[in-house]
Design an enzyme around this catalytic site. Structure first.
Site, PDB file in Angstrom:
ATOM      1  N   ARG A   1       0.865  -1.185   0.000  1.00 58.14           N
ATOM      2  CA  ARG A   1       0.000   0.000   0.000  1.00 58.14           C
ATOM      3  C   ARG A   1       0.904   1.239   0.000  1.00 58.14           C
ATOM      4  NH1 ARG A   1      -2.869  -4.170   2.553  1.00 58.14           N
ATOM      5  NH2 ARG A   1      -4.567  -4.725   1.151  1.00 58.14           N
TER       6      ARG A   1
ATOM      7  N   ASP B   1       0.416  -7.180  -3.330  1.00 53.54           N
ATOM      8  CA  ASP B   1      -0.988  -6.898  -3.029  1.00 53.54           C
ATOM      9  C   ASP B   1      -1.619  -6.158  -4.205  1.00 53.54           C
ATOM     10  OD1 ASP B   1      -3.454  -6.484  -1.502  1.00 53.54           O
ATOM     11  OD2 ASP B   1      -2.217  -6.931   0.238  1.00 53.54           O
TER      12      ASP B   1
ATOM     13  N   ASP C   1      -2.375  -1.088  12.890  1.00 57.15           N
ATOM     14  CA  ASP C   1      -2.881  -0.018  12.023  1.00 57.15           C
ATOM     15  C   ASP C   1      -4.095   0.653  12.669  1.00 57.15           C
ATOM     16  OD1 ASP C   1      -4.374  -2.364  11.651  1.00 57.15           O
ATOM     17  OD2 ASP C   1      -4.655  -2.065   9.489  1.00 57.15           O
TER      18      ASP C   1
ATOM     19  N   ASP D   1      -5.925 -14.899   2.410  1.00 53.90           N
ATOM     20  CA  ASP D   1      -7.031 -14.154   3.022  1.00 53.90           C
ATOM     21  C   ASP D   1      -7.865 -13.448   1.969  1.00 53.90           C
ATOM     22  OD1 ASP D   1      -4.799 -12.497   2.458  1.00 53.90           O
ATOM     23  OD2 ASP D   1      -5.695 -10.884   3.632  1.00 53.90           O
ATOM     24  N   GLU D   2      -9.071 -13.101   2.355  1.00 51.62           N
ATOM     25  CA  GLU D   2      -9.929 -12.170   1.621  1.00 51.62           C
ATOM     26  C   GLU D   2      -9.920 -12.427   0.110  1.00 51.62           C
ATOM     27  OE1 GLU D   2      -9.737  -8.392   4.639  1.00 51.62           O
ATOM     28  OE2 GLU D   2      -8.144  -8.499   3.152  1.00 51.62           O
TER      29      GLU D   2
ATOM     30  N   GLU E   1      -2.190   1.140   4.459  1.00 49.08           N
ATOM     31  CA  GLU E   1      -3.066   2.009   3.657  1.00 49.08           C
ATOM     32  C   GLU E   1      -2.914   3.467   4.086  1.00 49.08           C
ATOM     33  OE1 GLU E   1      -3.952  -0.874   4.984  1.00 49.08           O
ATOM     34  OE2 GLU E   1      -5.455  -1.918   3.756  1.00 49.08           O
TER      35      GLU E   1
ATOM     36  N   TRP F   1      -0.484  -2.911   8.473  1.00 53.17           N
ATOM     37  CA  TRP F   1      -0.959  -2.653   7.108  1.00 53.17           C
ATOM     38  C   TRP F   1      -0.837  -1.158   6.876  1.00 53.17           C
ATOM     39  CZ3 TRP F   1      -1.438  -7.062   4.654  1.00 53.17           C
ATOM     40  CH2 TRP F   1      -1.737  -8.216   5.389  1.00 53.17           C
TER      41      TRP F   1
ATOM     42  N   TYR G   1      -3.258  -5.640  15.721  1.00 53.95           N
ATOM     43  CA  TYR G   1      -3.321  -4.903  14.453  1.00 53.95           C
ATOM     44  C   TYR G   1      -2.902  -3.466  14.750  1.00 53.95           C
ATOM     45  CZ  TYR G   1      -4.695  -8.149  10.905  1.00 53.95           C
ATOM     46  OH  TYR G   1      -4.648  -9.149   9.971  1.00 53.95           O
TER      47      TYR G   1
ATOM     48  N   HIS H   1      -6.068 -10.683  -3.489  1.00 47.41           N
ATOM     49  CA  HIS H   1      -5.163  -9.522  -3.428  1.00 47.41           C
ATOM     50  C   HIS H   1      -4.168  -9.585  -4.588  1.00 47.41           C
ATOM     51  CE1 HIS H   1      -6.642  -7.766   0.269  1.00 47.41           C
ATOM     52  NE2 HIS H   1      -6.660  -8.960   0.820  1.00 47.41           N
TER      53      HIS H   1
ATOM     54  N   TRP I   1      -5.898 -14.245  12.332  1.00 44.53           N
ATOM     55  CA  TRP I   1      -6.004 -12.772  12.359  1.00 44.53           C
ATOM     56  C   TRP I   1      -7.414 -12.290  12.635  1.00 44.53           C
ATOM     57  CZ3 TRP I   1      -8.470  -9.432   8.734  1.00 44.53           C
ATOM     58  CH2 TRP I   1      -9.029 -10.063   7.604  1.00 44.53           C
TER      59      TRP I   1
HETATM   60  C1  ACM Z   1      -5.578  -9.470   6.763  1.00 47.22           C
HETATM   61  O1  ACM Z   1      -5.555  -8.577   7.620  1.00 47.22           O
HETATM   62  N1  ACM Z   1      -6.317  -9.320   5.680  1.00 47.22           N
HETATM   63  C2  ACM Z   1      -4.822 -10.693   6.921  1.00 47.22           C
END
Ligand code: ACM
Length: 634
Positions: free
Chosen positions: A164, A193, A437, A342-343, A487, A485, A435, A264, A409
């Site tokens: 990011r 990503d 962030d 993930d995601e 962002e 993270w 986390y 991602h 997570w």
């Molecule tokens: C994550 O925070 N998407 C692993």
């Protein structure tokens, strides 16, 4: 003038006493056992540093370099003590009996013996450096003591997202230095990503020529108020990555690369559209998203989130990923390769005739099992190279790959489920302060962040071993990690702001036995010293709010205010008239009583300002003597 001097002297004495009463001698993470003895070892330039084993030379140099910055002198280094009166001895004698990564420090009036091997000796040196108070004249007095220490968990990790936003190699090294100083040993490097592919892959040059470049970035919190219309690009060459691996190894840190799949994947798909289920389909961009440049074709994402265009499980994709992973494996000697997982939305796979046919052909139940098939195929390749995979906890869905380690997570449940299936686990739950962030306080002054609130105290209170697991299952909890993270983290300074002091809390829960945790001692005795040290060495951090301040309404006729300074040398300023406090406001210097007439309400605002002028967020505490009740009634 006389008054000023005596005040300064008093401050020194108070601090001196404080350092002496700290049960952990200023060390983060708290050691397994600390025995305080009477007296001191006086470190001055007559002391000889004895290091007989060439394997310990790097640790001896590290210690000496620190002594130079701390004391302004270097120690003479010898291979034997000879006639020296006072010595610091680095020794591996007896180290084989110490636990893995363990060390022992014995400080007497004339001798400091630091026993350990490899990582253990290195960690012992870190502790010894942290035990050194500020120099008084030409001497540094080190408390006579006996420390035995070793880690609770073998995996102690910090993650950094460089997709990011990315950060210079010099900063990655600084991040590694910080980790090492706090006995963390795994650097999870999130390299790919949607918003950028950041590692050179020689066989697929478009990954960096196209995939590492985005044409703009949203401004403000998602979905963003506008786009900055600036090209954002950057990647690490293989040589740079190898250099970082080697640098980290010297500090006993393993670098674990993460190559995200199957989700991602926007940046990789922008470079090689055949990796998509629908190569000819434009990248989906919400019409309202502030966007720079063309919306046609496959695009590196300019906004944050989760995107539906994921890797198609075709032979082309598997060949591509295997080639990429082969190059990655050649750069990174780590046992583990993180494959993301993930995601990864299933919409494109549901729509894709190819994917549906594959599901039928392989006898899979649904797209979750298709994801499991995807991960297992990749795992097989990675295992064939002698390595193991780590995946985010979504890899449980559709069935775990046989040898996978799970990174939990989305809370702790994924970790529990994986351990119950006899899989190894690394705990990194966002719900428990890991986390980094998230915001660090509820103050409106917190800089823009992803949301959520995770002050360091939350991570500090977390025990990575879930009580519901049996003793055998608990052995699968390899350790714990905090994730950053990026962002909303554009610069190295903001990385530092987000990570510190939360990394210190992580360090203590990763290393120290539960019985040695003590939030009061951590916050009041050790953090103030460590934060002041960060400041002195040009590292940014989140300045804690005053110790003892409440963010809830405090009720009473007489309100006792007993606050402590969270950073050595800092001052607390406050107001009670609703104005924003600054260095020009009243200074809080001693416990106060605030008398409130019946029905009266005041807002106490505080700010901490450090010796170098760094400021905390402003806190708001409502002080009320029945006022809230009266207001509700009226
Ligand atoms: C994550 O925070 N998407 C692993």
């Amino acid at each position: 003038m006389k008054k000023v001097i005596s005040a300064a002297l008093l401050a020194c004495l108070t601090l001196g006493l404080k350092a002496q009463t700290d049960e952990n001698l200023g060390i983060i993470p708290a050691p397994v056992s600390v025995e305080r003895n009477s007296g001191f070892f006086t470190l001055d330039k007559t002391v000889v540093l004895v290091s007989g084993d060439p394997a310990d030379a790097a640790t001896a140099d590290l210690l000496n370099a620190y002594i130079v910055t701390k004391g302004g002198f270097a120690l003479r280094t010898e291979t034997t003590a000879g006639q020296a009166k006072r010595v610091i001895v680095l020794s591996s004698e007896g180290a084989d009996k110490l636990p893995e990564e363990g060390y022992e420090i014995l400080v007497t009036a004339n001798k400091i013996t630091l026993t350990g091997k490899g990582a253990g000796l290195f960690y012992g040196a870190q502790s010894l450096m942290q035990m050194m108070p500020e120099k008084q004249g030409a001497q540094i007095a080190i408390q006579a003591s006996h420390i035995n220490d070793y880690p609770r968990f073998k995996y102690r990790g910090m993650h950094l997202d460089v997709c990011r936003h990315s950060f210079p190699v010099s900063f990655i090294k600084k991040y590694i230095d910080l980790m090492a100083a706090y006995k963390l040993n795994n650097f999870h490097w999130h390299l790919t990503d949607d918003q950028g592919w950041r590692i050179e892959i020689k066989k697929y040059p478009k990954l960096t020529s196209v995939g590492s470049v985005r044409n703009g970035t949203i401004v403000g919190h998602h979905p963003g108020v506008t786009n900055d219309n600036k090209t954002y690009k950057g990647f690490y060459t293989q040589d740079e990555a190898k250099m970082i691996v080697a640098y980290a190894a010297k500090k006993f840190i393993t670098v674990i690369p993460e190559i995200e799949l199957p989700g991602h994947a926007s940046a990789a798909i922008a470079a090689y559209p055949q990796l998509s289920s629908f190569p000819d389909r434009d990248t989906f961009v919400d019409a309202k998203t502030p966007w720079a440049g063309s919306r046609k074709g496959k695009q590196v994402q300019q906004t944050w989130g989760v995107f539906e265009d994921v890797f198609v499980p075709s032979d082309y994709t598997f060949k591509f990923l295997e080639d990429v992973l082969d190059e990655v494996i050649a750069i990174f000697p780590s046992k583990y390769i993180h494959i993301g997982g993930d995601e990864s939305p299933k919409e494109y796979w549901k729509e894709s005739p190819f994917c549906q046919q594959l599901i039928k052909e392989k006898g899979l139940k649904d797209e979750h099992e298709l994801q499991s098939y995807f991960i297992q195929r990749i795992e097989k390749h990675i295992n064939s190279k002698g390595r193991s995979i780590i995946g985010w906890d979504e890899i449980l869905e559709g069935g775990l790959a046989p040898n996978a380690t799970v990174m939990s997570w989305r809370g702790v449940e994924g970790g529990i489920a994986a351990a119950q299936q006899n899989h190894d686990v690394i705990m990194t739950p966002g719900s428990n302060g890991l986390y980094v962030d998230h915001a660090q306080s509820s103050s409106a002054d917190e800089p823009v962040n992803i949301g959520g609130m995770s002050p360091y105290t939350v991570a500090y209170g977390y025990d990575p071993i879930p009580a519901v697991l049996t003793a055998d299952q608990q052995k699968h909890i390899l350790g714990v990690q905090a994730n950053l993270w990026t962002e909303y983290v554009e610069t190295p300074e903001k990385v530092e702001y987000m990570v510190l002091p939360r990394m210190f809390a992580l360090s203590e829960i990763a290393w120290s036995p539960v019985a040695r945790k003590n939030l009061k001692n951590f916050s009041e005795d050790r953090l103030p010293l460590h934060l002041a040290r960060l400041e002195a060495t040009g590292t940014n951090y989140w300045v804690p709010v005053p110790i003892g301040i409440s963010d809830k309404t405090v009720e009473g006729e007489t309100i006792n205010l007993d606050l402590k300074v969270p950073v050595k040398g800092a001052k607390i300023y406050y107001t009670l008239d609703g104005t924003r406090p600054s260095a020009l406001s009243a200074a809080y210097t001693r416990p106060m009583k605030i008398e409130l007439p019946k029905g009266k309400k005041l807002v106490l605002k505080t700010v901490v300002i450090t010796a170098q002028g760094k400021s905390s967020v402003v806190t708001d505490t409502t002080l009320s003597n029945g006022a809230a009740v009266a207001e509700t009634k009226s």
